[in-house]
Scaffold this motif. Structure first.
Motif, PDB file in Angstrom:
ATOM      1  N   LEU A 152       0.804  -1.219   0.000  1.00  0.00           N
ATOM      2  CA  LEU A 152       0.000   0.000   0.000  1.00  0.00           C
ATOM      3  C   LEU A 152       0.837   1.270   0.000  1.00  0.00           C
ATOM      4  O   LEU A 152       0.284   2.370  -0.011  1.00  0.00           O
ATOM      5  N   GLY A 153       2.166   1.142   0.009  1.00  0.00           N
ATOM      6  CA  GLY A 153       3.016   2.305  -0.210  1.00  0.00           C
ATOM      7  C   GLY A 153       3.709   2.881   0.990  1.00  0.00           C
ATOM      8  O   GLY A 153       4.173   4.033   0.956  1.00  0.00           O
TER       9      GLY A 153
ATOM     10  N   ILE B 198     -16.646  10.406  11.941  1.00  0.00           N
ATOM     11  CA  ILE B 198     -15.613  10.388  10.917  1.00  0.00           C
ATOM     12  C   ILE B 198     -15.114  11.794  10.593  1.00  0.00           C
ATOM     13  O   ILE B 198     -14.124  11.967   9.865  1.00  0.00           O
ATOM     14  N   GLU B 199     -15.789  12.808  11.159  1.00  0.00           N
ATOM     15  CA  GLU B 199     -15.409  14.197  10.866  1.00  0.00           C
ATOM     16  C   GLU B 199     -13.968  14.482  11.293  1.00  0.00           C
ATOM     17  O   GLU B 199     -13.241  15.216  10.609  1.00  0.00           O
ATOM     18  N   SER B 200     -13.547  13.910  12.413  1.00  0.00           N
ATOM     19  CA  SER B 200     -12.178  14.125  12.880  1.00  0.00           C
ATOM     20  C   SER B 200     -11.171  13.590  11.874  1.00  0.00           C
ATOM     21  O   SER B 200     -10.105  14.178  11.667  1.00  0.00           O
ATOM     22  N   THR B 201     -11.514  12.472  11.249  1.00  0.00           N
ATOM     23  CA  THR B 201     -10.632  11.869  10.256  1.00  0.00           C
ATOM     24  C   THR B 201     -10.521  12.754   9.021  1.00  0.00           C
ATOM     25  O   THR B 201      -9.421  12.987   8.505  1.00  0.00           O
ATOM     26  N   ILE B 202     -11.643  13.252   8.566  1.00  0.00           N
ATOM     27  CA  ILE B 202     -11.663  14.120   7.383  1.00  0.00           C
ATOM     28  C   ILE B 202     -10.846  15.384   7.639  1.00  0.00           C
ATOM     29  O   ILE B 202     -10.037  15.804   6.797  1.00  0.00           O
ATOM     30  N   CYS B 203     -11.031  15.984   8.809  1.00  0.00           N
ATOM     31  CA  CYS B 203     -10.288  17.214   9.148  1.00  0.00           C
ATOM     32  C   CYS B 203      -8.788  16.951   9.189  1.00  0.00           C
ATOM     33  O   CYS B 203      -7.991  17.765   8.702  1.00  0.00           O
ATOM     34  N   ALA B 204      -8.391  15.815   9.769  1.00  0.00           N
ATOM     35  CA  ALA B 204      -6.970  15.489   9.856  1.00  0.00           C
ATOM     36  C   ALA B 204      -6.374  15.244   8.474  1.00  0.00           C
ATOM     37  O   ALA B 204      -5.265  15.709   8.171  1.00  0.00           O
TER      38      ALA B 204
ATOM     39  N   SER C  52      -4.544  -1.644  10.688  1.00  0.00           N
ATOM     40  CA  SER C  52      -3.351  -1.211   9.941  1.00  0.00           C
ATOM     41  C   SER C  52      -3.639  -1.128   8.449  1.00  0.00           C
ATOM     42  O   SER C  52      -3.318  -0.132   7.791  1.00  0.00           O
ATOM     43  N   ILE C  53      -4.253  -2.177   7.917  1.00  0.00           N
ATOM     44  CA  ILE C  53      -4.540  -2.209   6.490  1.00  0.00           C
ATOM     45  C   ILE C  53      -5.565  -1.147   6.118  1.00  0.00           C
ATOM     46  O   ILE C  53      -5.452  -0.476   5.079  1.00  0.00           O
ATOM     47  N   THR C  54      -6.582  -0.956   6.979  1.00  0.00           N
ATOM     48  CA  THR C  54      -7.595   0.064   6.715  1.00  0.00           C
ATOM     49  C   THR C  54      -6.990   1.461   6.722  1.00  0.00           C
ATOM     50  O   THR C  54      -7.257   2.273   5.829  1.00  0.00           O
ATOM     51  N   ALA C  55      -6.169   1.742   7.715  1.00  0.00           N
ATOM     52  CA  ALA C  55      -5.545   3.066   7.817  1.00  0.00           C
ATOM     53  C   ALA C  55      -4.616   3.328   6.643  1.00  0.00           C
ATOM     54  O   ALA C  55      -4.615   4.423   6.060  1.00  0.00           O
ATOM     55  N   MET C  56      -3.820   2.319   6.267  1.00  0.00           N
ATOM     56  CA  MET C  56      -2.913   2.474   5.139  1.00  0.00           C
ATOM     57  C   MET C  56      -3.695   2.677   3.847  1.00  0.00           C
ATOM     58  O   MET C  56      -3.332   3.518   3.006  1.00  0.00           O
TER      59      MET C  56
ATOM     60  N   MET D 246      -6.666   3.959   3.516  1.00  0.00           N
ATOM     61  CA  MET D 246      -7.253   5.297   3.567  1.00  0.00           C
ATOM     62  C   MET D 246      -6.243   6.358   3.157  1.00  0.00           C
ATOM     63  O   MET D 246      -6.539   7.228   2.324  1.00  0.00           O
ATOM     64  N   LEU D 247      -5.034   6.265   3.699  1.00  0.00           N
ATOM     65  CA  LEU D 247      -4.005   7.252   3.364  1.00  0.00           C
ATOM     66  C   LEU D 247      -3.577   7.135   1.903  1.00  0.00           C
ATOM     67  O   LEU D 247      -3.345   8.140   1.233  1.00  0.00           O
ATOM     68  N   MET D 248      -3.443   5.896   1.412  1.00  0.00           N
ATOM     69  CA  MET D 248      -3.061   5.702   0.015  1.00  0.00           C
ATOM     70  C   MET D 248      -4.090   6.314  -0.926  1.00  0.00           C
ATOM     71  O   MET D 248      -3.740   7.052  -1.856  1.00  0.00           O
ATOM     72  N   LEU D 249      -5.358   6.017  -0.679  1.00  0.00           N
ATOM     73  CA  LEU D 249      -6.414   6.531  -1.552  1.00  0.00           C
ATOM     74  C   LEU D 249      -6.490   8.057  -1.481  1.00  0.00           C
ATOM     75  O   LEU D 249      -6.650   8.726  -2.512  1.00  0.00           O
ATOM     76  N   TYR D 250      -6.390   8.607  -0.290  1.00  0.00           N
ATOM     77  CA  TYR D 250      -6.441  10.065  -0.153  1.00  0.00           C
ATOM     78  C   TYR D 250      -5.272  10.708  -0.903  1.00  0.00           C
ATOM     79  O   TYR D 250      -5.453  11.689  -1.646  1.00  0.00           O
TER      80      TYR D 250
END
Length: 247
Positions: A99-100, A176-182, A230-234, A236-240
């Motif tokens: 995932l990078g 999920i708003e905290s995630t979007i803001c970050a 871990s996989i979900t967070a990675m 999310m960051l990759m796609l963003y």
């Protein structure tokens, strides 16, 4: 197409020398022939090569297209992974590389059930690095992500302070708003750290310390296993990064 990592010693003008384990893999496992093509990566850049000849214990390949395959993300991701049980860390390393991820830092946390004996740290880390290299080859990464030896939580926080932004997925963080803001604070080229707790999650002391140095975020309403988190967070960051920053 297969990808192999080289050093400057493998280069002679436009020719690349492949020997050792990679030569054996190309010749005896992949059974590639003269004229077949593969990628070589050096210093974060990949070039397309064509096999020119096979010798007794090495092959020579000609570079036919330089810097032609860039799969690196527009950000650097540093995964601070709470030590999990069993062989879960091997799976996490493999998927994080695909995932990078830029660097993986195993962290001994208060609720980590797994312990790596000091006498086994070196051999374990070497195995983790071999898994990272294999995953980098498979996913055609232009570099091999670093896998550090395990460190303490306080050491991880000190390391994270050198990065641009730190994200801490926490099951008690609502919305999920905290995630979007970050995520919106992440800029192209940023060094982004993400902390993932072990099976038992973060202790209260750890989450308070992390909260002072980063952003608590949510990965959704469900409680996730550490490897899933871990996989979900990675992901999310990759796609963003690829959708919003890779322009």
């Amino acid at each position: 197409m297969y990808n192999f990592f080289i050093t400057n010693q493998n280069l002679n003008g436009e020719m690349v020398k492949i020997d050792g384990a990679d030569f054996n893999h190309i010749k005896n496992v992949l059974r590639m022939k003269v004229g077949d093509k593969f990628l070589v990566s050096l210093d974060g850049k990949s070039s397309l090569c064509k096999i020119a000849s096979f010798e007794n214990d090495f092959l020579l390949a000609e570079i036919i297209e330089k810097d032609c395959y860039d799969k690196a993300l527009p950000i650097e991701i540093y995964l601070f992974q709470g030590l999990p049980k069993s062989d879960k860390l091997e799976l996490i390393i493999q998927k994080a590389v695909e995932l990078g991820v830029k660097e993986i830092i195993p962290v001994q946390m208060e609720r980590s059930i797994a312990k790596i004996e000091s006498s086994k740290v070196k051999s374990k880390t070497e195995r983790f690095r071999a898994i990272a290299e294999s995953a980098a080859k498979q996913s055609k990464m232009p570099f091999i992500p670093t896998v550090k030896e395990p460190i303490s939580f306080n050491g991880a926080i000190d390391f994270a302070k050198t990065l641009d932004i730190l994200l801490i997925p926490y099951e008690n963080k609502d919305g999920i708003e905290s995630t979007i803001c970050a995520l919106q604070k992440i800029q192209k080229g940023a060094k982004v750290g993400i902390f993932i707790g072990p099976e038992g999650g973060f202790s209260q002391k750890e989450i308070e310390l992390a909260d002072k140095n980063g952003y608590l975020i949510s990965l959704g309403k469900r409680i996730l296993r550490t490897e899933t988190a871990s996989i979900t967070a990675m992901s999310m960051l990759m796609l963003y990064a690829e959708m919003k920053l890779d322009k």
